[in-house]
Design a protein around this motif. Structure first.
Motif, PDB file in Angstrom:
ATOM      1  N   MET A   7       0.831  -1.173   0.000  1.00  0.00           N
ATOM      2  CA  MET A   7       0.000   0.000   0.000  1.00  0.00           C
ATOM      3  C   MET A   7       0.881   1.243   0.000  1.00  0.00           C
ATOM      4  O   MET A   7       1.806   1.327   0.795  1.00  0.00           O
ATOM      5  N   LYS A   8       0.516   2.172  -0.877  1.00  0.00           N
ATOM      6  CA  LYS A   8       1.363   3.358  -0.998  1.00  0.00           C
ATOM      7  C   LYS A   8       0.597   4.670  -0.934  1.00  0.00           C
ATOM      8  O   LYS A   8       1.191   5.705  -0.699  1.00  0.00           O
ATOM      9  N   ASN A   9      -0.712   4.624  -1.192  1.00  0.00           N
ATOM     10  CA  ASN A   9      -1.455   5.885  -1.230  1.00  0.00           C
ATOM     11  C   ASN A   9      -2.916   5.689  -0.822  1.00  0.00           C
ATOM     12  O   ASN A   9      -3.340   4.578  -0.511  1.00  0.00           O
ATOM     13  N   MET A  10      -3.674   6.789  -0.841  1.00  0.00           N
ATOM     14  CA  MET A  10      -5.076   6.759  -0.426  1.00  0.00           C
ATOM     15  C   MET A  10      -5.898   5.795  -1.263  1.00  0.00           C
ATOM     16  O   MET A  10      -6.792   5.129  -0.748  1.00  0.00           O
ATOM     17  N   TYR A  11      -5.608   5.738  -2.544  1.00  0.00           N
ATOM     18  CA  TYR A  11      -6.342   4.824  -3.418  1.00  0.00           C
ATOM     19  C   TYR A  11      -6.211   3.389  -2.912  1.00  0.00           C
ATOM     20  O   TYR A  11      -7.192   2.642  -2.882  1.00  0.00           O
ATOM     21  N   ASP A  12      -5.012   3.011  -2.497  1.00  0.00           N
ATOM     22  CA  ASP A  12      -4.785   1.659  -1.988  1.00  0.00           C
ATOM     23  C   ASP A  12      -5.589   1.397  -0.707  1.00  0.00           C
ATOM     24  O   ASP A  12      -6.123   0.307  -0.516  1.00  0.00           O
ATOM     25  N   VAL A  13      -5.677   2.411   0.158  1.00  0.00           N
ATOM     26  CA  VAL A  13      -6.467   2.268   1.395  1.00  0.00           C
ATOM     27  C   VAL A  13      -7.946   2.109   1.023  1.00  0.00           C
ATOM     28  O   VAL A  13      -8.645   1.245   1.570  1.00  0.00           O
ATOM     29  N   GLN A  14      -8.412   2.906   0.077  1.00  0.00           N
ATOM     30  CA  GLN A  14      -9.802   2.806  -0.357  1.00  0.00           C
ATOM     31  C   GLN A  14     -10.090   1.420  -0.951  1.00  0.00           C
ATOM     32  O   GLN A  14     -11.155   0.853  -0.712  1.00  0.00           O
ATOM     33  N   GLN A  15      -9.135   0.885  -1.690  1.00  0.00           N
ATOM     34  CA  GLN A  15      -9.315  -0.445  -2.281  1.00  0.00           C
ATOM     35  C   GLN A  15      -9.351  -1.526  -1.195  1.00  0.00           C
ATOM     36  O   GLN A  15     -10.099  -2.500  -1.301  1.00  0.00           O
ATOM     37  N   LEU A  16      -8.543  -1.358  -0.156  1.00  0.00           N
ATOM     38  CA  LEU A  16      -8.561  -2.303   0.964  1.00  0.00           C
ATOM     39  C   LEU A  16      -9.945  -2.291   1.621  1.00  0.00           C
ATOM     40  O   LEU A  16     -10.532  -3.345   1.875  1.00  0.00           O
ATOM     41  N   LEU A  17     -10.480  -1.104   1.881  1.00  0.00           N
ATOM     42  CA  LEU A  17     -11.802  -0.996   2.490  1.00  0.00           C
ATOM     43  C   LEU A  17     -12.872  -1.567   1.554  1.00  0.00           C
ATOM     44  O   LEU A  17     -13.773  -2.286   1.995  1.00  0.00           O
ATOM     45  N   LYS A  18     -12.746  -1.273   0.277  1.00  0.00           N
ATOM     46  CA  LYS A  18     -13.706  -1.750  -0.719  1.00  0.00           C
ATOM     47  C   LYS A  18     -13.753  -3.283  -0.744  1.00  0.00           C
ATOM     48  O   LYS A  18     -14.811  -3.877  -0.917  1.00  0.00           O
ATOM     49  N   LYS A  19     -12.601  -3.905  -0.541  1.00  0.00           N
ATOM     50  CA  LYS A  19     -12.498  -5.364  -0.518  1.00  0.00           C
ATOM     51  C   LYS A  19     -13.440  -5.962   0.533  1.00  0.00           C
ATOM     52  O   LYS A  19     -13.933  -7.069   0.374  1.00  0.00           O
ATOM     53  N   GLU A  67      -0.845  -4.320   7.303  1.00  0.00           N
ATOM     54  CA  GLU A  67      -1.868  -3.572   6.562  1.00  0.00           C
ATOM     55  C   GLU A  67      -2.439  -2.456   7.444  1.00  0.00           C
ATOM     56  O   GLU A  67      -2.676  -1.344   6.963  1.00  0.00           O
ATOM     57  N   PHE A  68      -2.659  -2.768   8.714  1.00  0.00           N
ATOM     58  CA  PHE A  68      -3.189  -1.776   9.657  1.00  0.00           C
ATOM     59  C   PHE A  68      -2.235  -0.598   9.796  1.00  0.00           C
ATOM     60  O   PHE A  68      -2.639   0.561   9.646  1.00  0.00           O
ATOM     61  N   GLN A  69      -0.972  -0.888  10.072  1.00  0.00           N
ATOM     62  CA  GLN A  69       0.014   0.182  10.278  1.00  0.00           C
ATOM     63  C   GLN A  69       0.175   1.044   9.035  1.00  0.00           C
ATOM     64  O   GLN A  69       0.184   2.272   9.121  1.00  0.00           O
ATOM     65  N   THR A  70       0.297   0.399   7.894  1.00  0.00           N
ATOM     66  CA  THR A  70       0.486   1.140   6.644  1.00  0.00           C
ATOM     67  C   THR A  70      -0.724   2.014   6.342  1.00  0.00           C
ATOM     68  O   THR A  70      -0.585   3.184   5.986  1.00  0.00           O
ATOM     69  N   SER A  71      -1.910   1.453   6.506  1.00  0.00           N
ATOM     70  CA  SER A  71      -3.141   2.218   6.259  1.00  0.00           C
ATOM     71  C   SER A  71      -3.235   3.424   7.176  1.00  0.00           C
ATOM     72  O   SER A  71      -3.567   4.530   6.736  1.00  0.00           O
ATOM     73  N   MET A  72      -2.952   3.220   8.457  1.00  0.00           N
ATOM     74  CA  MET A  72      -3.049   4.310   9.410  1.00  0.00           C
ATOM     75  C   MET A  72      -2.021   5.406   9.109  1.00  0.00           C
ATOM     76  O   MET A  72      -2.334   6.596   9.233  1.00  0.00           O
ATOM     77  N   LEU A  73      -0.827   5.022   8.709  1.00  0.00           N
ATOM     78  CA  LEU A  73       0.188   6.021   8.347  1.00  0.00           C
ATOM     79  C   LEU A  73      -0.268   6.860   7.160  1.00  0.00           C
ATOM     80  O   LEU A  73      -0.116   8.085   7.159  1.00  0.00           O
ATOM     81  N   ILE A  74      -0.828   6.213   6.168  1.00  0.00           N
ATOM     82  CA  ILE A  74      -1.309   6.922   4.977  1.00  0.00           C
ATOM     83  C   ILE A  74      -2.441   7.870   5.372  1.00  0.00           C
ATOM     84  O   ILE A  74      -2.455   9.039   4.971  1.00  0.00           O
ATOM     85  N   LEU A  75      -3.379   7.379   6.167  1.00  0.00           N
ATOM     86  CA  LEU A  75      -4.516   8.215   6.578  1.00  0.00           C
ATOM     87  C   LEU A  75      -4.066   9.390   7.444  1.00  0.00           C
ATOM     88  O   LEU A  75      -4.547  10.517   7.272  1.00  0.00           O
TER      89      LEU A  75
END
Length: 65
Positions: free
Chosen positions: A1-13, A47-55
């Motif tokens: 995961m590198k950006n907001m789009y990736d976080v949105q895709q994780l949630l969408k999953k 995934e949690f840590q990366t997502s939270m850092l991006i957010l």
């Protein structure tokens, strides 16, 4: 995961779509949803840590506008 789009895709999953019409509220709600996924054991600690850092980074950018 590198950006907001990736976080949105994780949630969408997991069937989570966040759009409240306010960017700050969206980011905060996404943080809550990611926390819930992690606490439920659906996503990995990485995934949690990366997502939270991006957010947090996005929230910081919004606060500095």
């Amino acid at each position: 995961m590198k950006n907001m789009y990736d976080v949105q895709q994780l949630l969408k999953k997991y069937g989570i779509f966040v759009y409240l019409g306010d960017r700050m509220a969206d980011l905060e709600m996404m943080q809550e949803e990611v926390r819930e996924l992690y606490q439920s054991g659906l996503i990995t600690p990485n995934e949690f840590q990366t997502s939270m850092l991006i957010l947090r980074s996005e929230l910081s950018k919004e606060n500095n506008k």
